[in-house]
Every structure is written in structure tokens, then in C-alpha cells.
Scaffold this motif. Structure first.
Motif, PDB file in Angstrom:
ATOM      1  N   MET A  49       0.828  -1.207   0.000  1.00 33.28           N
ATOM      2  CA  MET A  49       0.000   0.000   0.000  1.00 33.28           C
ATOM      3  C   MET A  49       0.860   1.255   0.000  1.00 33.28           C
ATOM      4  O   MET A  49       0.614   2.202  -0.770  1.00 33.28           O
ATOM      5  CB  MET A  49      -0.926  -0.010   1.220  1.00 33.28           C
ATOM      6  N   GLN A  50       1.883   1.297   0.843  1.00 33.49           N
ATOM      7  CA  GLN A  50       2.687   2.511   0.958  1.00 33.49           C
ATOM      8  C   GLN A  50       3.481   2.795  -0.311  1.00 33.49           C
ATOM      9  O   GLN A  50       3.609   3.956  -0.723  1.00 33.49           O
ATOM     10  CB  GLN A  50       3.616   2.411   2.171  1.00 33.49           C
ATOM     11  N   ALA A  51       4.011   1.774  -0.947  1.00 35.20           N
ATOM     12  CA  ALA A  51       4.768   1.983  -2.185  1.00 35.20           C
ATOM     13  C   ALA A  51       3.873   2.559  -3.270  1.00 35.20           C
ATOM     14  O   ALA A  51       4.261   3.508  -3.978  1.00 35.20           O
ATOM     15  CB  ALA A  51       5.390   0.664  -2.649  1.00 35.20           C
ATOM     16  N   ARG A  52       2.692   2.021  -3.418  1.00 25.54           N
ATOM     17  CA  ARG A  52       1.778   2.526  -4.443  1.00 25.54           C
ATOM     18  C   ARG A  52       1.213   3.896  -4.079  1.00 25.54           C
ATOM     19  O   ARG A  52       1.029   4.746  -4.954  1.00 25.54           O
ATOM     20  CB  ARG A  52       0.662   1.505  -4.675  1.00 25.54           C
ATOM     21  N   SER A  53       0.975   4.104  -2.801  1.00 25.89           N
ATOM     22  CA  SER A  53       0.488   5.411  -2.362  1.00 25.89           C
ATOM     23  C   SER A  53       1.525   6.495  -2.619  1.00 25.89           C
ATOM     24  O   SER A  53       1.193   7.587  -3.095  1.00 25.89           O
ATOM     25  CB  SER A  53       0.141   5.360  -0.877  1.00 25.89           C
ATOM     26  N   GLN A  54       2.784   6.171  -2.350  1.00 23.60           N
ATOM     27  CA  GLN A  54       3.831   7.165  -2.574  1.00 23.60           C
ATOM     28  C   GLN A  54       3.941   7.540  -4.046  1.00 23.60           C
ATOM     29  O   GLN A  54       4.039   8.727  -4.394  1.00 23.60           O
ATOM     30  CB  GLN A  54       5.172   6.637  -2.067  1.00 23.60           C
ATOM     31  N   ARG A  55       3.899   6.537  -4.930  1.00 23.11           N
ATOM     32  CA  ARG A  55       3.997   6.829  -6.361  1.00 23.11           C
ATOM     33  C   ARG A  55       2.807   7.668  -6.836  1.00 23.11           C
ATOM     34  O   ARG A  55       2.978   8.626  -7.597  1.00 23.11           O
ATOM     35  CB  ARG A  55       4.073   5.518  -7.160  1.00 23.11           C
ATOM     36  N   GLU A  56       1.614   7.309  -6.374  1.00 27.20           N
ATOM     37  CA  GLU A  56       0.422   8.058  -6.771  1.00 27.20           C
ATOM     38  C   GLU A  56       0.473   9.483  -6.273  1.00 27.20           C
ATOM     39  O   GLU A  56       0.121  10.434  -6.994  1.00 27.20           O
ATOM     40  CB  GLU A  56      -0.827   7.343  -6.229  1.00 27.20           C
ATOM     41  N   LEU A  57       0.919   9.669  -5.036  1.00 28.58           N
ATOM     42  CA  LEU A  57       0.908  10.995  -4.443  1.00 28.58           C
ATOM     43  C   LEU A  57       1.948  11.916  -5.069  1.00 28.58           C
ATOM     44  O   LEU A  57       1.706  13.126  -5.226  1.00 28.58           O
ATOM     45  CB  LEU A  57       1.138  10.889  -2.929  1.00 28.58           C
ATOM     46  N   ILE A  58       3.105  11.377  -5.440  1.00 25.47           N
ATOM     47  CA  ILE A  58       4.115  12.198  -6.107  1.00 25.47           C
ATOM     48  C   ILE A  58       3.528  12.848  -7.354  1.00 25.47           C
ATOM     49  O   ILE A  58       3.681  14.054  -7.589  1.00 25.47           O
ATOM     50  CB  ILE A  58       5.351  11.347  -6.477  1.00 25.47           C
ATOM     51  N   THR A  59       2.827  12.052  -8.129  1.00 24.87           N
ATOM     52  CA  THR A  59       2.229  12.578  -9.360  1.00 24.87           C
ATOM     53  C   THR A  59       1.097  13.552  -9.067  1.00 24.87           C
ATOM     54  O   THR A  59       1.037  14.655  -9.626  1.00 24.87           O
ATOM     55  CB  THR A  59       1.707  11.419 -10.219  1.00 24.87           C
ATOM     56  N   ARG A  60       0.194  13.149  -8.187  1.00 21.38           N
ATOM     57  CA  ARG A  60      -0.989  13.979  -7.938  1.00 21.38           C
ATOM     58  C   ARG A  60      -0.629  15.275  -7.214  1.00 21.38           C
ATOM     59  O   ARG A  60      -1.140  16.350  -7.542  1.00 21.38           O
ATOM     60  CB  ARG A  60      -2.012  13.169  -7.132  1.00 21.38           C
ATOM     61  N   ARG A  61       0.267  15.193  -6.239  1.00 20.43           N
ATOM     62  CA  ARG A  61       0.655  16.411  -5.518  1.00 20.43           C
ATOM     63  C   ARG A  61       1.377  17.362  -6.459  1.00 20.43           C
ATOM     64  O   ARG A  61       1.189  18.578  -6.384  1.00 20.43           O
ATOM     65  CB  ARG A  61       1.519  16.067  -4.302  1.00 20.43           C
ATOM     66  N   GLY A  62       2.181  16.835  -7.352  1.00 17.67           N
ATOM     67  CA  GLY A  62       2.855  17.689  -8.320  1.00 17.67           C
ATOM     68  C   GLY A  62       1.872  18.428  -9.210  1.00 17.67           C
ATOM     69  O   GLY A  62       2.031  19.627  -9.486  1.00 17.67           O
ATOM     70  N   ARG A  63       0.842  17.708  -9.698  1.00 16.01           N
ATOM     71  CA  ARG A  63      -0.169  18.355 -10.532  1.00 16.01           C
ATOM     72  C   ARG A  63      -0.902  19.452  -9.762  1.00 16.01           C
ATOM     73  O   ARG A  63      -1.186  20.526 -10.309  1.00 16.01           O
ATOM     74  CB  ARG A  63      -1.183  17.314 -11.035  1.00 16.01           C
ATOM     75  N   ILE A  64      -1.215  19.185  -8.512  1.00 15.42           N
ATOM     76  CA  ILE A  64      -1.946  20.169  -7.709  1.00 15.42           C
ATOM     77  C   ILE A  64      -1.115  21.425  -7.508  1.00 15.42           C
ATOM     78  O   ILE A  64      -1.607  22.553  -7.665  1.00 15.42           O
ATOM     79  CB  ILE A  64      -2.354  19.550  -6.362  1.00 15.42           C
TER      80      ILE A  64
END
Length: 397
Positions: free
Chosen positions: A214-229
Motif C-alpha cells: 500500500m505505501q509503495a503505491r500510495s507514494q507513487r500516486e501521491l508524487i504525481t498527484r501532488r505535483g499536478r496540484i
């Protein structure tokens, strides 16, 4: 001399219950946190400290800048004592505190409040409507950093903000920009499912694998989404800071280019819940001592008090840890009690009435809600006693 002998000897003149803070452990933990932050500043989470004097000590160390408070009244009080740059991590519905903020020049300069929807802005406007010559309110957008999978059927992370996507953040940023008396200065996203969940829990390999997945996938998703935001919001206004992380994710969060600062505090005290991480270790710095008052049967002692349960989902991991002497455990039928706590184990055979048992709280700052002061230990002596928030007559929650 082991830690138990040292703590017993240094505090022999004190009558338990009382709490201590080991400054050498605190400094070691602080050094480890700044090293993990890789040069980005750490904003100190006051919720994890709850002692103004200790906050001042930490902020005097290299690598720590600014405070993340948990209520606006707390932030107003901290600023009134001379502290600076206080971000309130949670939205407020305190009309009196908002009116004070809008009317106070220095408070308005030093304090940033949290919003995550237009309703918050409407509430603030109504709370300060009668303030003449009101000052501009500094605001920060809170972004949902939780991990969602399986088409929304699975979620990990704290339920905080309704804002998840760049267009939602941009819309609220545009709303703030249009409203007189408000200025958007920051963005925050707290990844609780990484920062607050240990990835090395004992005795459950299946759970360990699930958490790491969960944490590995959450980190990858958040890097992308937080960058877009961040990119979307900075098209509307310049930001002074982008805050993320927590004690358990420092070395991960700091790698994101858009992050300008890390929020952390628990790692300074290193409570029990932070023992179960692969990437870092800390030294227990905050402890409390309870006296043995009964020996009801062989292999059992009873200490006075002890029911200092930590907040969060109920479970045995929210109980304080009987730490020193080693080898004590709770009676499963009683647990940690309000006025007495039985402890079992071979170590109980060597304890007598009047001896002390040293505990670690499961979470960091909540310990300070139980004690008026902290005895500061440096090496083999007590160098100071400082008040907690409670000791200064401040109870914000």
C-alpha cells in the motif's frame, strides 16, 4: 549504568507519578530527523510536543523552522509569547479566535489558517465582519493525501480534505484570490498512511507485506498527484510553502521536488508507535514513572494510575508500554487502569512497594496532557523542569 539505573538515581528525590525528557535522546532524534530531511526544513508539529519550552529548544536546533499548531487559540498564544511562523494544521470554527487574529497585527503576520472548501472562507468572513481595519488572513489549502484503490472500495489515510484533484485545488485557490482580506500562502498534504503507519509491525508477515504494498503505491500516486496540484495552484498565485510528510515519511516526502518543508514532531520524543519502521530508528526520549503500590500475588505488582490511552482506533497498541524494567506486561483482563494498573512478569518479582516502573506513551505529545511539567535529564543530572501546556494552564482540546 543502564538507563533504568540512571533514571532511578537521577530522579530519586522525586515522588512519582512524573514525566521526564532525556535531552541526549531528544538531540539524537532531532539529528536523525534533519539528516533524513536532506536539507529541507522541518516544521515542528506542536501536537507532538505540547510544551512551549521544549518547542523553543527544538527550534533553536539547525534544520527546524516554524510550528504546525493544532488549534487557532494555541497559535495565538504561541505568537503572543514571541514564537513565529505558525501554521494551524486543522480548520477552525472558533469565532472569537478568528476575530482576535483579524484584529492583531502581529498574529495576522505570523499565523496561517487551514481551509479546504469555500464554506471555511464564508465562516471566516462572518466571524471577522465586525472587525474594523481587519488584517489580511493568511490561508493554506489542505489536500487529501489518502490512498484510494479498487475503484474507491479501499482507502488508507486520514479523512481530512475533500480536495483531491488539481482542478478542485485551483478552483478554491481562485476563490481565495477573488476575496478581499484573504491571501493564499501555502499548500499542505499529510500522507498519514505512510507517515503514521509503521511498515515493520512485529509478528504478522502478511500485514507487513500489505502495508508495504500500500505505501509503495500510495507514494507513487501521491508524487504525481501532488505535483499536478502544486502546478495548478501556482498558476493562480505564488506559494510561500508546500508542506508534506510526518515523522514516518521524512526521507520519502523530502524527495518530491514540489515539497519545500516537512512537518514532523513525534520523532523527537520517539513514542512506542514509531518503533516499527524499517528506514529509521530513534531513542525513547519522553518517559513517565509510576510507583509500585501493591504486590497482590507472586509475579504481579500494581502501579498507581497508568490509564493513559492514546487517541486513535482502539487497540492494545494505544496503551503505554511498560518499558523499564524489561519484561513487564499487562493483565489482559485489566489493561491500563485509571487509578491502578497490575503488571505481570518475572521482573515483578524484584520490585517492591515504592519502586518505580518507567513507561513510554504510545503517542508523543498526548503524554503532556497528563503532567504539568517535564523534568529535563541531561546525562546523569536533571538540568531543568519546564511546564507543559497543561502546566501553563493551557488546554486547547
Amino acid at each position: 549504568m543502564d538507563d533504568r539505573q540512571r533514571y532511578d538515581r537521577v530522579t530519586a528525590h522525586l515522588n512519582p507519578p512524573f514525566a521526564v525528557l532525556d535531552l541526549a535522546a531528544l538531540r539524537s532524534n532531532a539529528s536523525g530527523m534533519t539528516r533524513r530531511a536532506g536539507g529541507k526544513p522541518i516544521r515542528v508539529a506542536s501536537k507532538s510536543i505540547r510544551s512551549r519550552a521544549v518547542l523553543e529548544r527544538v527550534l533553536a536546533l539547525d534544520g527546524f523552522t516554524g510550528i504546525m499548531a493544532f488549534t487557532l487559540p494555541e497559535a495565538l498564544w504561541l505568537v503572543s509569547t514571541g514564537l513565529q511562523d505558525v501554521l494551524v494544521a486543522y480548520p477552525t470554527a472558533d469565532r472569537a479566535a478568528l476575530a482576535t487574529l483579524a484584529a492583531d497585527t502581529r498574529a495576522a503576520q505570523e499565523i496561517t489558517v487551514m481551509v479546504d472548501r469555500a464554506e471555511h472562507l464564508d465562516f471566516i468572513e462572518s466571524a471577522v465582519a465586525d472587525i474594523r481595519d481587519r488584517h489580511e488572513i493568511r490561508t493554506c489549502l489542505d489536500i487529501d493525501a489518502g490512498f484510494v484503490a479498487l475503484g474507491g472500495k479501499f482507502r488508507a489515510g486520514a479523512h481530512r480534505s475533500p480536495i483531491r484533484e488539481a482542478d478542485q485545488a485551483a478552483d478554491l485557490a481562485a476563490d481565495i484570490a477573488k476575496r478581499p482580506g484573504f491571501r493564499l500562502v501555502g499548500l499542505m498534504a499529510y500522507e498519514a498512511q505512510i507517515a503514521g503507519v509503521g511498515d515493520d509491525p512485529p509478528g504478522n508477515p502478511a500485514l507487513t507485506r500489505a502495508i508495504r504494498w500500500m505505501q509503495a503505491r500510495s507514494q507513487r500516486e501521491l508524487i504525481t498527484r501532488r505535483g499536478r496540484i502544486v502546478r495548478a495552484v501556482t498558476q493562480i498565485t505564488d506559494l510561500e510553502f508546500v508542506n508534506g510528510g510526518g515523522t514516518g515519511s521524512i526521507e520519502k516526502t523530502t524527495r518530491e521536488k514540489v515539497i519545500t518543508e516537512i512537518a514532523a514532531g513525534s520523532g523527537l520524543f520517539h513514542p512506542r508507535l514509531f518503533d516499527f519502521y524499517r528506514d529509521f530508528t530513534g531513542r525513547p526520549a519522553a518517559l513517565f514513572a509510576l510507583p509500585v503500590v501493591r504486590r497482590p500475588a507472586p509475579g504481579i505488582v500494581t502501579v498507581l494510575g497508568g490509564g493513559y490511552h492514546a487517541s486513535g482506533a482502539p487497540g492494545t497498541n494505544r496503551l503505554p508500554q511498560p518499558y523499564l524494567p524489561c519484561g513487564l506486561r499487562y493483565d489482559p483482563s485489566e489493561g491500563a487502569g485509571e487509578v491502578q494498573t497490575p503488571l505481570l512478569g518475572q521482573a515483578a518479582e524484584d520490585l517492591r512497594v515504592g519502586d518505580r516502573v518507567w513507561f513510554r506513551h504510545a503517542k508523543a505529545g498526548e503524554l503532556c496532557e497528563r503532567f504539568a511539567g517535564l523534568h529535563l535529564i541531561d546525562g546523569d543530572r536533571i538540568v531543568d523542569e519546564v511546564p507543559t501546556y497543561r502546566g501553563e494552564g493551557r488546554t486547547f482540546l
